[in-house]
Design a protein around this motif. Structure first.
Motif, PDB file in Angstrom:
ATOM      1  N   TRP A  77       0.848  -1.178   0.000  1.00 18.07           N
ATOM      2  CA  TRP A  77       0.000   0.000   0.000  1.00 18.07           C
ATOM      3  C   TRP A  77       0.892   1.239   0.000  1.00 18.07           C
ATOM      4  CZ3 TRP A  77       0.499  -3.667   3.792  1.00 18.07           C
ATOM      5  CH2 TRP A  77       1.200  -3.287   4.943  1.00 18.07           C
ATOM      6  N   GLU A  78       0.309   2.392  -0.288  1.00 17.64           N
ATOM      7  CA  GLU A  78       1.062   3.650  -0.353  1.00 17.64           C
ATOM      8  C   GLU A  78       1.201   4.257   1.043  1.00 17.64           C
ATOM      9  OE1 GLU A  78       2.390   4.967  -3.187  1.00 17.64           O
ATOM     10  OE2 GLU A  78       1.756   3.051  -4.051  1.00 17.64           O
ATOM     11  N   ASP A  79       2.205   5.126   1.181  1.00 13.31           N
ATOM     12  CA  ASP A  79       2.392   5.884   2.410  1.00 13.31           C
ATOM     13  C   ASP A  79       1.167   6.792   2.641  1.00 13.31           C
ATOM     14  OD1 ASP A  79       4.273   6.130   4.468  1.00 13.31           O
ATOM     15  OD2 ASP A  79       5.049   8.015   3.684  1.00 13.31           O
ATOM     16  N   TYR A  80       0.839   7.040   3.902  1.00 12.72           N
ATOM     17  CA  TYR A  80      -0.259   7.953   4.244  1.00 12.72           C
ATOM     18  C   TYR A  80      -0.006   9.316   3.598  1.00 12.72           C
ATOM     19  CZ  TYR A  80      -3.687  10.316   7.262  1.00 12.72           C
ATOM     20  OH  TYR A  80      -4.753  11.041   7.751  1.00 12.72           O
ATOM     21  N   SER A  81      -1.043   9.894   3.011  1.00 15.73           N
ATOM     22  CA  SER A  81      -0.813  11.012   2.090  1.00 15.73           C
ATOM     23  C   SER A  81      -1.197  12.391   2.626  1.00 15.73           C
ATOM     24  CB  SER A  81      -1.592  10.745   0.791  1.00 15.73           C
ATOM     25  OG  SER A  81      -2.976  10.653   1.063  1.00 15.73           O
ATOM     26  N   ILE A  82      -1.706  12.478   3.858  1.00 16.27           N
ATOM     27  CA  ILE A  82      -2.190  13.769   4.359  1.00 16.27           C
ATOM     28  C   ILE A  82      -1.186  14.342   5.360  1.00 16.27           C
ATOM     29  CG2 ILE A  82      -4.167  14.966   5.411  1.00 16.27           C
ATOM     30  CD1 ILE A  82      -4.986  13.356   2.939  1.00 16.27           C
ATOM     31  N   GLY A  83      -0.829  15.607   5.204  1.00 13.86           N
ATOM     32  CA  GLY A  83       0.054  16.286   6.156  1.00 13.86           C
ATOM     33  C   GLY A  83      -0.765  17.061   7.181  1.00 13.86           C
ATOM     34  N   ARG A  84      -0.355  18.286   7.514  1.00 13.15           N
ATOM     35  CA  ARG A  84      -1.137  19.087   8.463  1.00 13.15           C
ATOM     36  C   ARG A  84      -2.507  19.367   7.855  1.00 13.15           C
ATOM     37  NH1 ARG A  84       1.910  24.168  10.483  1.00 13.15           N
ATOM     38  NH2 ARG A  84       1.668  24.709   8.309  1.00 13.15           N
ATOM     39  N   HIS A 128      -8.408  14.407   8.525  1.00 12.41           N
ATOM     40  CA  HIS A 128      -7.608  13.242   8.937  1.00 12.41           C
ATOM     41  C   HIS A 128      -8.507  12.058   9.281  1.00 12.41           C
ATOM     42  CE1 HIS A 128      -3.389  14.261   8.780  1.00 12.41           C
ATOM     43  NE2 HIS A 128      -3.630  15.445   9.308  1.00 12.41           N
ATOM     44  N   LEU A 129      -9.621  12.328   9.950  1.00 14.24           N
ATOM     45  CA  LEU A 129     -10.507  11.213  10.309  1.00 14.24           C
ATOM     46  C   LEU A 129     -11.099  10.573   9.057  1.00 14.24           C
ATOM     47  CD1 LEU A 129     -12.154  12.867  13.426  1.00 14.24           C
ATOM     48  CD2 LEU A 129     -10.645  10.866  13.453  1.00 14.24           C
ATOM     49  N   GLY A 130     -11.408  11.384   8.058  1.00 16.74           N
ATOM     50  CA  GLY A 130     -11.889  10.843   6.780  1.00 16.74           C
ATOM     51  C   GLY A 130     -10.837   9.942   6.140  1.00 16.74           C
ATOM     52  N   ALA A 131      -9.597  10.402   6.132  1.00 20.39           N
ATOM     53  CA  ALA A 131      -8.507   9.586   5.561  1.00 20.39           C
ATOM     54  C   ALA A 131      -8.289   8.321   6.394  1.00 20.39           C
ATOM     55  CB  ALA A 131      -7.229  10.413   5.490  1.00 20.39           C
ATOM     56  N   LEU A 132      -8.392   8.452   7.741  1.00 20.00           N
ATOM     57  CA  LEU A 132      -8.204   7.267   8.599  1.00 20.00           C
ATOM     58  C   LEU A 132      -9.315   6.234   8.395  1.00 20.00           C
ATOM     59  CD1 LEU A 132      -6.941   8.575  12.076  1.00 20.00           C
ATOM     60  CD2 LEU A 132      -5.658   7.288  10.347  1.00 20.00           C
ATOM     61  N   ASP A 133     -10.503   6.686   7.999  1.00 19.39           N
ATOM     62  CA  ASP A 133     -11.564   5.728   7.663  1.00 19.39           C
ATOM     63  C   ASP A 133     -11.060   4.798   6.556  1.00 19.39           C
ATOM     64  OD1 ASP A 133     -13.998   4.401   7.302  1.00 19.39           O
ATOM     65  OD2 ASP A 133     -14.847   6.009   6.065  1.00 19.39           O
ATOM     66  N   LEU A 134     -10.419   5.374   5.532  1.00 14.77           N
ATOM     67  CA  LEU A 134      -9.878   4.561   4.430  1.00 14.77           C
ATOM     68  C   LEU A 134      -8.732   3.664   4.906  1.00 14.77           C
ATOM     69  CD1 LEU A 134     -10.458   4.786   1.146  1.00 14.77           C
ATOM     70  CD2 LEU A 134     -11.718   6.262   2.707  1.00 14.77           C
ATOM     71  N   VAL A 135      -7.869   4.200   5.768  1.00 13.03           N
ATOM     72  CA  VAL A 135      -6.740   3.413   6.296  1.00 13.03           C
ATOM     73  C   VAL A 135      -7.269   2.184   7.028  1.00 13.03           C
ATOM     74  CG1 VAL A 135      -4.858   3.398   7.991  1.00 13.03           C
ATOM     75  CG2 VAL A 135      -5.147   5.371   6.460  1.00 13.03           C
ATOM     76  N   SER A 143     -19.867  10.482   5.782  1.00 16.58           N
ATOM     77  CA  SER A 143     -19.499  11.513   4.806  1.00 16.58           C
ATOM     78  C   SER A 143     -18.491  10.988   3.790  1.00 16.58           C
ATOM     79  CB  SER A 143     -18.916  12.729   5.533  1.00 16.58           C
ATOM     80  OG  SER A 143     -17.784  12.354   6.293  1.00 16.58           O
ATOM     81  N   THR A 144     -17.788   9.909   4.135  1.00 13.94           N
ATOM     82  CA  THR A 144     -16.757   9.350   3.259  1.00 13.94           C
ATOM     83  C   THR A 144     -17.295   8.260   2.330  1.00 13.94           C
ATOM     84  OG1 THR A 144     -16.277   7.875   5.091  1.00 13.94           O
ATOM     85  CG2 THR A 144     -14.822   9.774   4.832  1.00 13.94           C
ATOM     86  N   GLU A 145     -18.605   8.019   2.359  1.00 15.82           N
ATOM     87  CA  GLU A 145     -19.201   6.946   1.559  1.00 15.82           C
ATOM     88  C   GLU A 145     -18.757   7.042   0.092  1.00 15.82           C
ATOM     89  OE1 GLU A 145     -23.476   6.545   2.219  1.00 15.82           O
ATOM     90  OE2 GLU A 145     -23.719   5.910   0.122  1.00 15.82           O
ATOM     91  N   GLY A 146     -18.252   5.947  -0.442  1.00 16.59           N
ATOM     92  CA  GLY A 146     -17.860   5.894  -1.844  1.00 16.59           C
ATOM     93  C   GLY A 146     -16.472   6.435  -2.139  1.00 16.59           C
ATOM     94  N   ALA A 147     -15.809   7.024  -1.155  1.00 14.49           N
ATOM     95  CA  ALA A 147     -14.462   7.564  -1.400  1.00 14.49           C
ATOM     96  C   ALA A 147     -13.487   6.411  -1.628  1.00 14.49           C
ATOM     97  CB  ALA A 147     -14.001   8.406  -0.214  1.00 14.49           C
ATOM     98  N   ALA A 191     -10.694  12.583   2.670  1.00 13.07           N
ATOM     99  CA  ALA A 191     -10.378  13.788   3.457  1.00 13.07           C
ATOM    100  C   ALA A 191     -11.205  14.967   2.953  1.00 13.07           C
ATOM    101  CB  ALA A 191      -8.884  14.084   3.375  1.00 13.07           C
ATOM    102  N   ARG A 192     -11.307  15.094   1.627  1.00 12.21           N
ATOM    103  CA  ARG A 192     -12.111  16.192   1.045  1.00 12.21           C
ATOM    104  C   ARG A 192     -13.584  16.040   1.411  1.00 12.21           C
ATOM    105  NH1 ARG A 192      -8.835  15.868  -3.387  1.00 12.21           N
ATOM    106  NH2 ARG A 192     -10.177  14.347  -4.420  1.00 12.21           N
ATOM    107  N   ALA A 193     -14.098  14.808   1.290  1.00 15.03           N
ATOM    108  CA  ALA A 193     -15.510  14.571   1.572  1.00 15.03           C
ATOM    109  C   ALA A 193     -15.840  14.850   3.044  1.00 15.03           C
ATOM    110  CB  ALA A 193     -15.866  13.127   1.213  1.00 15.03           C
ATOM    111  N   ALA A 194     -14.910  14.536   3.927  1.00 19.50           N
ATOM    112  CA  ALA A 194     -15.163  14.702   5.365  1.00 19.50           C
ATOM    113  C   ALA A 194     -14.894  16.124   5.851  1.00 19.50           C
ATOM    114  CB  ALA A 194     -14.293  13.715   6.156  1.00 19.50           C
TER     115      ALA A 194
END
Ligand code: FE2
Length: 184
Positions: free
Chosen positions: A97-104, A110-117, A169-173, A180-183
């Motif tokens: 898998w790829e490195d986590y992609s979100i910085g500050r 971040h919670l939206g991205a962590l849903d995917l993680v 909010s992240t449904e379908g991402a 992250a954008r959706a959330a």
């Protein structure tokens, strides 16, 4: 780096070929947990916004638990006669898998991205549980226990992304950036 796939002994009653596959499954989850506890710390340090302290403090018990999972997985590899590979270089070389992609970024992003993680980590744990049904029920029990905790942490994350109708909010991402954008 020496391979850990050739075993010269294993635990009694386990076929060597089965043990080698079990060690490979354990090493993949060791890589996932080492990646996850580092990624969670990165989030702990990089969240900003009005809900900073709640999210910052929610993350640390998850870091501690996932570090404990890594320790248990590594020691299971050694118990089965293998050599756990725990260096950052091995993690980066072996992970699929790829490195986590979100910085500050804001807490919701971040919670939206962590849903995917968590979706990725848990899906592979569940694949491992199915495969271990035929290979080693003792390792399967470890995977099941860790999956239960990871699913609980996933819910902690998702509860921040859910509306009163129960929709995320992240449904379908399909990527961390999209989630992250959706959330956000
Ligand atoms: Fe801290």
């Amino acid at each position: 780096m020496a391979s850990n796939t050739t075993l010269h002994y294993t635990t009694p009653g386990l076929e060597p070929a089965a043990a080698e596959r079990v060690v490979a499954l354990l090493q993949d989850r060791l890589n996932a947990c080492n990646d996850l506890h580092l990624t969670l710390k990165h989030v702990h340090w990089n969240v900003v916004g009005p809900h900073f302290i709640a999210v910052h403090e929610m993350i640390d018990p998850q870091v501690d638990a996932v570090r404990g999972f890594a320790d248990d997985l590594a020691e299971r590899i050694a118990t089965l006669g293998g050599s756990p590979q725990g260096t950052p270089g091995t993690l980066v070389a072996q992970r699929t898998w790829e490195d986590y992609s979100i910085g500050r970024a804001g807490t919701q992003e971040h919670l939206g991205a962590l849903d995917l993680v968590y979706q990725g980590v848990i899906t592979t744990y569940r694949d491992g549980i199915k495969e271990l049904d035929e290979l080693d029920l003792v390792t399967q029990d470890m995977f099941i226990g860790q999956t239960e905790q990871l699913e609980l942490f996933h819910w902690f994350v998702r509860a921040h992304l859910e509306d009163k109708g129960g929709r995320l909010s992240t449904e379908g991402a399909s990527s961390e950036a999209e989630a992250a954008r959706a959330a956000g």
